[in-house]
Every structure is written in C-alpha cells, then in structure tokens.
Design a protein around this motif. Structure first.
Motif, PDB file in Angstrom:
ATOM      1  N   TYR A  23     115.337 114.537  58.877  1.00  0.00           N
ATOM      2  CA  TYR A  23     115.384 113.085  58.943  1.00  0.00           C
ATOM      3  C   TYR A  23     113.965 112.555  58.942  1.00  0.00           C
ATOM      4  O   TYR A  23     113.102 113.110  59.605  1.00  0.00           O
ATOM      5  CB  TYR A  23     116.085 112.612  60.226  1.00  0.00           C
ATOM      6  CG  TYR A  23     117.533 113.008  60.285  1.00  0.00           C
ATOM      7  CD1 TYR A  23     118.498 112.205  59.688  1.00  0.00           C
ATOM      8  CD2 TYR A  23     117.926 114.177  60.909  1.00  0.00           C
ATOM      9  CE1 TYR A  23     119.836 112.576  59.733  1.00  0.00           C
ATOM     10  CE2 TYR A  23     119.258 114.551  60.952  1.00  0.00           C
ATOM     11  CZ  TYR A  23     120.210 113.744  60.361  1.00  0.00           C
ATOM     12  OH  TYR A  23     121.521 114.101  60.385  1.00  0.00           O
ATOM     13  N   GLY A  24     113.753 111.480  58.224  1.00  0.00           N
ATOM     14  CA  GLY A  24     112.423 110.902  58.195  1.00  0.00           C
ATOM     15  C   GLY A  24     112.468 109.400  58.328  1.00  0.00           C
ATOM     16  O   GLY A  24     113.483 108.765  58.033  1.00  0.00           O
ATOM     17  N   VAL A  25     111.342 108.841  58.776  1.00  0.00           N
ATOM     18  CA  VAL A  25     111.191 107.399  58.886  1.00  0.00           C
ATOM     19  C   VAL A  25     109.743 107.062  58.521  1.00  0.00           C
ATOM     20  O   VAL A  25     108.824 107.810  58.846  1.00  0.00           O
ATOM     21  CB  VAL A  25     111.562 106.894  60.293  1.00  0.00           C
ATOM     22  CG1 VAL A  25     110.618 107.419  61.349  1.00  0.00           C
ATOM     23  CG2 VAL A  25     111.644 105.391  60.337  1.00  0.00           C
ATOM     24  N   ILE A  26     109.570 105.949  57.799  1.00  0.00           N
ATOM     25  CA  ILE A  26     108.229 105.506  57.437  1.00  0.00           C
ATOM     26  C   ILE A  26     107.599 104.828  58.648  1.00  0.00           C
ATOM     27  O   ILE A  26     108.240 104.026  59.321  1.00  0.00           O
ATOM     28  CB  ILE A  26     108.278 104.568  56.224  1.00  0.00           C
ATOM     29  CG1 ILE A  26     108.792 105.367  55.007  1.00  0.00           C
ATOM     30  CG2 ILE A  26     106.898 103.975  55.934  1.00  0.00           C
ATOM     31  CD1 ILE A  26     108.941 104.564  53.750  1.00  0.00           C
ATOM     32  N   LEU A  27     106.355 105.170  58.908  1.00  0.00           N
ATOM     33  CA  LEU A  27     105.649 104.687  60.093  1.00  0.00           C
ATOM     34  C   LEU A  27     104.847 103.419  59.819  1.00  0.00           C
ATOM     35  O   LEU A  27     104.461 103.149  58.689  1.00  0.00           O
ATOM     36  CB  LEU A  27     104.680 105.765  60.588  1.00  0.00           C
ATOM     37  CG  LEU A  27     105.295 107.101  60.966  1.00  0.00           C
ATOM     38  CD1 LEU A  27     104.201 108.111  61.254  1.00  0.00           C
ATOM     39  CD2 LEU A  27     106.213 106.940  62.154  1.00  0.00           C
ATOM     40  N   ASN A  28     104.602 102.692  60.900  1.00  0.00           N
ATOM     41  CA  ASN A  28     103.650 101.579  60.928  1.00  0.00           C
ATOM     42  C   ASN A  28     104.014 100.406  60.036  1.00  0.00           C
ATOM     43  O   ASN A  28     103.148  99.762  59.458  1.00  0.00           O
ATOM     44  CB  ASN A  28     102.236 102.078  60.600  1.00  0.00           C
ATOM     45  CG  ASN A  28     101.815 103.186  61.512  1.00  0.00           C
ATOM     46  OD1 ASN A  28     102.021 103.114  62.714  1.00  0.00           O
ATOM     47  ND2 ASN A  28     101.249 104.230  60.953  1.00  0.00           N
ATOM     48  N   ILE A  29     105.302 100.149  59.892  1.00  0.00           N
ATOM     49  CA  ILE A  29     105.747  98.930  59.239  1.00  0.00           C
ATOM     50  C   ILE A  29     106.727  98.246  60.176  1.00  0.00           C
ATOM     51  O   ILE A  29     107.287  98.874  61.071  1.00  0.00           O
ATOM     52  CB  ILE A  29     106.381  99.185  57.859  1.00  0.00           C
ATOM     53  CG1 ILE A  29     107.623 100.060  57.966  1.00  0.00           C
ATOM     54  CG2 ILE A  29     105.376  99.769  56.892  1.00  0.00           C
ATOM     55  CD1 ILE A  29     108.396 100.185  56.685  1.00  0.00           C
TER      56      ILE A  29
END
Length: 86
Positions: A23-29
């Motif tokens: 599982y992944g998530v884009i950071l810093n948005i």
C-alpha cells in the motif's frame, strides 16, 4: 534507503502480510492519493496511474497540482524498541 517517486511525488509504502498487498500514499500534499499492488511492478504502475489521474483532475477543475517534497525521510521503529528507550 531508496525512495519510490513518480513525476516528483514522494511516497510512503507499507506491506500488509495479511492481505499480501503493498500500500502506498503520496506524501506532503493536502489531499490523499493512495495506491496498491501485489508486486513492486503493480505498485509502481498503480502509483503512475494515480498520479496521472490526479494531474488530469487538477487540470479539469483548474487547480495547480501540489508537489511533494524530498526533504523528509521516514524511519519505522518497532514500538517495543521505541518504548524501551524512553
């Protein structure tokens, strides 16, 4: 430690043993962009697809896409090790 990126977006990736998925998530948005895959190749493709969808959506609604930053590093520490140091 290597960082998985796509079009300037930095991501955090975790693996779930029970479901056998990455599982992944884009950071810093401000928003949430997540993706998943059973293999690293599937994960990379899902990341690329998610970023592309995000960029298209931003264009459709007239919003400037956010860029994540490369200044952060993440270190995962097992709770038992962390607690023993306090």
């Amino acid at each position: 430690m290597d960082t998985l990126t796509d079009k300037g977006c930095q991501v955090r990736v975790e693996y779930d043993l029970e479901s056998d998925y990455f599982y992944g998530v884009i950071l810093n948005i401000k928003g949430v962009i997540s993706f998943q895959g059973r293999s690293i190749e599937e994960l990379k493709q899902a990341l690329s697809d998610s970023v592309e969808e995000y960029l298209l959506l931003c264009k459709e609604i007239g919003v400037t896409p956010e860029k994540s930053f490369f200044a952060l590093s993440y270190l995962m520490v097992m709770p038992c090790l962390f607690n023993s140091r306090i």
